[in-house]
Every structure is written in structure tokens, then in C-alpha cells.
Design a protein around this motif. Sequence first.
Motif, PDB file in Angstrom:
ATOM      1  N   GLY A   1     106.424  61.398 -14.793  1.00  0.00           N
ATOM      2  CA  GLY A   1     105.665  62.825 -14.896  1.00  0.00           C
ATOM      3  C   GLY A   1     105.094  63.174 -16.049  1.00  0.00           C
ATOM      4  O   GLY A   1     104.287  64.337 -16.344  1.00  0.00           O
ATOM      5  N   GLY A   2     105.457  62.458 -17.123  1.00  0.00           N
ATOM      6  CA  GLY A   2     104.439  62.686 -18.496  1.00  0.00           C
ATOM      7  C   GLY A   2     105.279  63.640 -19.506  1.00  0.00           C
ATOM      8  O   GLY A   2     104.613  63.980 -20.381  1.00  0.00           O
ATOM      9  N   GLY A   3     106.416  64.492 -18.720  1.00  0.00           N
ATOM     10  CA  GLY A   3     106.937  65.405 -19.615  1.00  0.00           C
ATOM     11  C   GLY A   3     108.374  65.257 -20.221  1.00  0.00           C
ATOM     12  O   GLY A   3     108.508  63.977 -20.698  1.00  0.00           O
ATOM     13  N   PRO A   4     109.161  65.951 -20.673  1.00  0.00           N
ATOM     14  CA  PRO A   4     110.408  65.891 -21.291  1.00  0.00           C
ATOM     15  C   PRO A   4     111.439  65.400 -20.470  1.00  0.00           C
ATOM     16  O   PRO A   4     111.130  65.215 -19.307  1.00  0.00           O
ATOM     17  CB  PRO A   4     110.642  67.107 -21.810  1.00  0.00           C
TER      18      PRO A   4
ATOM     19  N   HIS B   1     104.066  77.895 -17.006  1.00  0.00           N
ATOM     20  CA  HIS B   1     104.424  77.755 -18.336  1.00  0.00           C
ATOM     21  C   HIS B   1     104.154  76.347 -18.858  1.00  0.00           C
ATOM     22  O   HIS B   1     104.705  75.488 -18.295  1.00  0.00           O
ATOM     23  CB  HIS B   1     105.968  78.079 -18.532  1.00  0.00           C
ATOM     24  N   GLU B   2     103.278  76.127 -19.640  1.00  0.00           N
ATOM     25  CA  GLU B   2     102.680  74.867 -19.972  1.00  0.00           C
ATOM     26  C   GLU B   2     103.825  73.907 -20.241  1.00  0.00           C
ATOM     27  O   GLU B   2     104.820  73.826 -21.117  1.00  0.00           O
ATOM     28  CB  GLU B   2     101.878  75.056 -21.461  1.00  0.00           C
ATOM     29  N   GLN B   3     103.653  72.631 -19.617  1.00  0.00           N
ATOM     30  CA  GLN B   3     104.456  71.425 -19.660  1.00  0.00           C
ATOM     31  C   GLN B   3     104.071  70.521 -20.874  1.00  0.00           C
ATOM     32  O   GLN B   3     102.931  70.023 -20.552  1.00  0.00           O
ATOM     33  CB  GLN B   3     105.006  70.726 -18.615  1.00  0.00           C
ATOM     34  N   LYS B   4     104.730  70.503 -22.117  1.00  0.00           N
ATOM     35  CA  LYS B   4     103.943  69.454 -22.828  1.00  0.00           C
ATOM     36  C   LYS B   4     104.081  68.171 -22.573  1.00  0.00           C
ATOM     37  O   LYS B   4     105.350  67.675 -22.281  1.00  0.00           O
ATOM     38  CB  LYS B   4     104.455  69.922 -24.365  1.00  0.00           C
ATOM     39  N   GLY B   5     103.076  67.351 -22.619  1.00  0.00           N
ATOM     40  CA  GLY B   5     103.373  65.772 -22.597  1.00  0.00           C
ATOM     41  C   GLY B   5     103.959  65.385 -23.734  1.00  0.00           C
ATOM     42  O   GLY B   5     104.149  65.859 -24.689  1.00  0.00           O
ATOM     43  N   ASN B   6     104.928  64.270 -23.329  1.00  0.00           N
ATOM     44  CA  ASN B   6     105.846  63.577 -24.417  1.00  0.00           C
ATOM     45  C   ASN B   6     104.943  62.725 -25.194  1.00  0.00           C
ATOM     46  O   ASN B   6     103.759  62.283 -24.988  1.00  0.00           O
ATOM     47  CB  ASN B   6     106.986  63.086 -23.875  1.00  0.00           C
TER      48      ASN B   6
ATOM     49  N   TYR C   1     105.187  59.309 -25.871  1.00  0.00           N
ATOM     50  CA  TYR C   1     105.494  57.703 -25.615  1.00  0.00           C
ATOM     51  C   TYR C   1     104.652  57.283 -24.618  1.00  0.00           C
ATOM     52  O   TYR C   1     105.326  56.422 -23.877  1.00  0.00           O
ATOM     53  CB  TYR C   1     107.069  57.590 -25.370  1.00  0.00           C
ATOM     54  N   THR C   2     103.560  57.675 -24.375  1.00  0.00           N
ATOM     55  CA  THR C   2     102.687  57.192 -23.256  1.00  0.00           C
ATOM     56  C   THR C   2     101.633  56.174 -23.789  1.00  0.00           C
ATOM     57  O   THR C   2     101.006  56.600 -24.773  1.00  0.00           O
ATOM     58  CB  THR C   2     101.900  58.222 -22.229  1.00  0.00           C
ATOM     59  N   THR C   3     101.019  55.054 -23.040  1.00  0.00           N
ATOM     60  CA  THR C   3     100.014  54.545 -23.646  1.00  0.00           C
ATOM     61  C   THR C   3      98.836  54.858 -22.693  1.00  0.00           C
ATOM     62  O   THR C   3      97.846  54.493 -22.746  1.00  0.00           O
ATOM     63  CB  THR C   3     100.228  52.769 -23.164  1.00  0.00           C
ATOM     64  N   LEU C   4      99.022  55.674 -21.602  1.00  0.00           N
ATOM     65  CA  LEU C   4      97.958  56.339 -20.843  1.00  0.00           C
ATOM     66  C   LEU C   4      98.690  57.530 -20.189  1.00  0.00           C
ATOM     67  O   LEU C   4      99.650  57.605 -19.783  1.00  0.00           O
ATOM     68  CB  LEU C   4      97.853  55.215 -19.475  1.00  0.00           C
ATOM     69  N   SER C   5      97.834  58.575 -20.620  1.00  0.00           N
ATOM     70  CA  SER C   5      98.356  59.839 -19.957  1.00  0.00           C
ATOM     71  C   SER C   5      97.485  60.704 -19.217  1.00  0.00           C
ATOM     72  O   SER C   5      96.063  60.601 -19.818  1.00  0.00           O
ATOM     73  CB  SER C   5      98.663  60.776 -21.451  1.00  0.00           C
ATOM     74  N   LEU C   6      97.803  61.093 -18.225  1.00  0.00           N
ATOM     75  CA  LEU C   6      96.473  61.863 -17.256  1.00  0.00           C
ATOM     76  C   LEU C   6      97.242  63.401 -17.020  1.00  0.00           C
ATOM     77  O   LEU C   6      98.523  63.436 -17.343  1.00  0.00           O
ATOM     78  CB  LEU C   6      96.672  61.106 -15.888  1.00  0.00           C
ATOM     79  N   LYS C   7      96.194  64.348 -16.859  1.00  0.00           N
ATOM     80  CA  LYS C   7      96.748  65.610 -16.288  1.00  0.00           C
ATOM     81  C   LYS C   7      96.141  66.215 -15.118  1.00  0.00           C
ATOM     82  O   LYS C   7      95.121  65.974 -15.069  1.00  0.00           O
ATOM     83  CB  LYS C   7      96.466  66.497 -17.686  1.00  0.00           C
ATOM     84  N   PHE C   8      97.015  66.585 -14.364  1.00  0.00           N
ATOM     85  CA  PHE C   8      96.819  67.087 -12.877  1.00  0.00           C
ATOM     86  C   PHE C   8      96.766  68.475 -12.755  1.00  0.00           C
ATOM     87  O   PHE C   8      97.883  69.291 -13.312  1.00  0.00           O
ATOM     88  CB  PHE C   8      97.456  66.258 -11.832  1.00  0.00           C
ATOM     89  N   LYS C   9      95.791  69.172 -12.015  1.00  0.00           N
ATOM     90  CA  LYS C   9      95.994  70.447 -11.655  1.00  0.00           C
ATOM     91  C   LYS C   9      96.830  70.734 -10.186  1.00  0.00           C
ATOM     92  O   LYS C   9      97.465  71.537 -10.010  1.00  0.00           O
ATOM     93  CB  LYS C   9      94.528  71.339 -11.387  1.00  0.00           C
ATOM     94  N   TYR C  10      96.777  69.583  -9.303  1.00  0.00           N
ATOM     95  CA  TYR C  10      97.427  69.806  -8.104  1.00  0.00           C
ATOM     96  C   TYR C  10      98.615  68.768  -7.946  1.00  0.00           C
ATOM     97  O   TYR C  10      98.306  67.536  -8.006  1.00  0.00           O
ATOM     98  CB  TYR C  10      96.275  69.402  -7.096  1.00  0.00           C
ATOM     99  N   PHE C  11      99.654  69.519  -7.525  1.00  0.00           N
ATOM    100  CA  PHE C  11     100.829  68.561  -7.302  1.00  0.00           C
ATOM    101  C   PHE C  11     100.549  67.491  -6.209  1.00  0.00           C
ATOM    102  O   PHE C  11     101.039  66.338  -6.542  1.00  0.00           O
ATOM    103  CB  PHE C  11     101.967  69.504  -6.755  1.00  0.00           C
ATOM    104  N   PHE C  12     100.092  67.837  -5.146  1.00  0.00           N
ATOM    105  CA  PHE C  12      99.747  66.652  -4.299  1.00  0.00           C
ATOM    106  C   PHE C  12      99.095  65.404  -4.566  1.00  0.00           C
ATOM    107  O   PHE C  12      99.198  64.439  -4.068  1.00  0.00           O
ATOM    108  CB  PHE C  12      99.492  67.610  -2.954  1.00  0.00           C
ATOM    109  N   VAL C  13      97.806  65.947  -5.597  1.00  0.00           N
ATOM    110  CA  VAL C  13      97.038  64.630  -6.032  1.00  0.00           C
ATOM    111  C   VAL C  13      98.077  64.138  -6.847  1.00  0.00           C
ATOM    112  O   VAL C  13      98.001  62.680  -6.789  1.00  0.00           O
ATOM    113  CB  VAL C  13      95.871  65.290  -6.834  1.00  0.00           C
ATOM    114  N   ARG C  14      98.745  64.404  -7.851  1.00  0.00           N
ATOM    115  CA  ARG C  14      99.663  63.726  -8.605  1.00  0.00           C
ATOM    116  C   ARG C  14     100.753  62.840  -8.003  1.00  0.00           C
ATOM    117  O   ARG C  14     101.162  62.088  -8.311  1.00  0.00           O
ATOM    118  CB  ARG C  14     100.248  64.635  -9.512  1.00  0.00           C
ATOM    119  N   LYS C  15     101.132  63.596  -6.869  1.00  0.00           N
ATOM    120  CA  LYS C  15     102.577  62.897  -6.099  1.00  0.00           C
ATOM    121  C   LYS C  15     101.615  61.524  -5.487  1.00  0.00           C
ATOM    122  O   LYS C  15     102.601  60.608  -5.339  1.00  0.00           O
ATOM    123  CB  LYS C  15     102.769  63.683  -5.115  1.00  0.00           C
ATOM    124  N   MET C  16     100.409  61.636  -5.118  1.00  0.00           N
ATOM    125  CA  MET C  16      99.958  60.438  -4.383  1.00  0.00           C
ATOM    126  C   MET C  16      99.578  59.381  -5.395  1.00  0.00           C
ATOM    127  O   MET C  16      99.640  58.234  -4.899  1.00  0.00           O
ATOM    128  CB  MET C  16      98.472  60.858  -3.768  1.00  0.00           C
TER     129      MET C  16
END
Length: 247
Positions: free
Chosen positions: A93-96, A122-127, A129-144
Motif C-alpha cells: 500500500g506504499g505507506g509506513p 489525514h494524508e498518508q505519506k508514501g515511504n 523504498y519504492t521503484t514505482l509509486s502510484l497514488k489512488f483516490k478510490y479504495f476499490f480501484v487500488r484494491k483491484m
Amino acid sequence: MNKDDHEKTPPGGTQDERLLESPRQRDEFLHTDTWRVFRIMGEFVQGFEDLARITNGVSIFGSARTLPDDPEYQAARETAALLARAGFAVITGGGPGIMEAANRGAFEAGGVSVGCNIELPHEQKGNDYTTLSLKFKYFFVRKMMFVKYSDAFIIFPGGFGTLDELFESLTLIQTGKIRNFPVVLYGSSYWSGMIDWIKGPVLGEAKISDEDLKRLHLTDSPEEIVEIISRSHDELEKTVRIPSDYS
């Protein structure tokens, strides 16, 4: 579509919150909800494009609150490093917390380390340690994206979000919406109560079958996790045949 509506987060909430809000003024929702479909479609398209080259993916879930000195953090880091060395891409999920640990392990091992972050109130800051980072607005899109680009799920101790990912994956497998890929629970002391409950009233009252119970793997060993996933991957390679016109 209004450009500002497309680019900005609504005041006091997320795009998910606005989407799931019950209609109050009919005319307003006829306008905003129907046009919001295009934003959702765009998020799917962007996710598909960004992740198109990810193969042999393994998603790792767990608490965002786990600290670096926690043994579970170290286990997630070790597990991801072993997976990366075995040729798997690690997706989180790209977070902490556990997400950071898994991305860190894959990153430090020189592997593919993907973070699919989410817009939160409350903003979740990306960690880092990623070689590819994406950010989604919708949980269901991200979960897919987790499901589509993963051949296995690893579930470290976590809270509601982690449980959501666990049971959604089991439901998709049980109903035949996705193939039966490994779902591995790390931490027997953490998960034993849930497993006992599933083996007890859930199975005992025939809410699930014996076959459903076999979908879960429980271990305290990063090495065993990689063995389970590698074995499943090898079996899949034997059964899946790509048509010659796609080779």
C-alpha cells in the motif's frame, strides 16, 4: 467535466467519501455522480498503464503502525528481500509500517518494489523504498490493482484494513472470481485466535467448507512463505499455456 472538480480533493473529505455519500439534492448528484465515473475510469486506465509490466507480483499487507524496531517489521523486510531475490515483484500500500518494511526489503535487495498509496483524510505519506509509486483516490480501484497484479497475498498482523484485504481475497477465491492463489498469514500468535474461530463455529456450522479452510497458510517463517509462493508459481507455470499467436 469541471477542471477543478477533476483535480482537487473536496473540502473536508476524500473522493471516496463523496462517491459513497447518500444523495441529498437530487439535481446536484445527477451531475456530480455521473461525471465522477470518468475520474474513476481514468484512475483505472492510469493504474493499468503504470503496472502493465509488473509480473510475478506478490502483495504484502499489514499494519501501518508497526515500528522499525518491531520483529514483525524485520520479518516483513526479510520476506520481501527473499521474494525479490527469487524474482518476485513486491507490491504494498506504499505507506509506513509493514508496507514500508516490505518495500524496503525488496528495494534493498535490488528488486521491483511497488507502492500503491491511497488518498486519506489525514494524508498518508508514501515511504522512500519504492521503484514505482502510484497514488489512488478510490479504495476499490487500488484494491483491484493488488488482485490483478499479484500471484499471492501475504498478510502480516494488522487492523481493519488488513482484515479487509484478507477476507476480500478469500471471498474472490471462494467464489471463483480469481484463481486459487496462496494467501499466507504471518504470525501464529497473532492469527491463532481467528483461525480457531474459523475452525470452530464458522466451519462447524457449515458456513464454509473444509476446502475453504485449506486456502489459508499460517507460518512464522519468511523462508516458508517464499517456498509456498514459489511452489504455487511453479505449479501455475505448468498449467498455464500461452497460445502461440501471443508468443
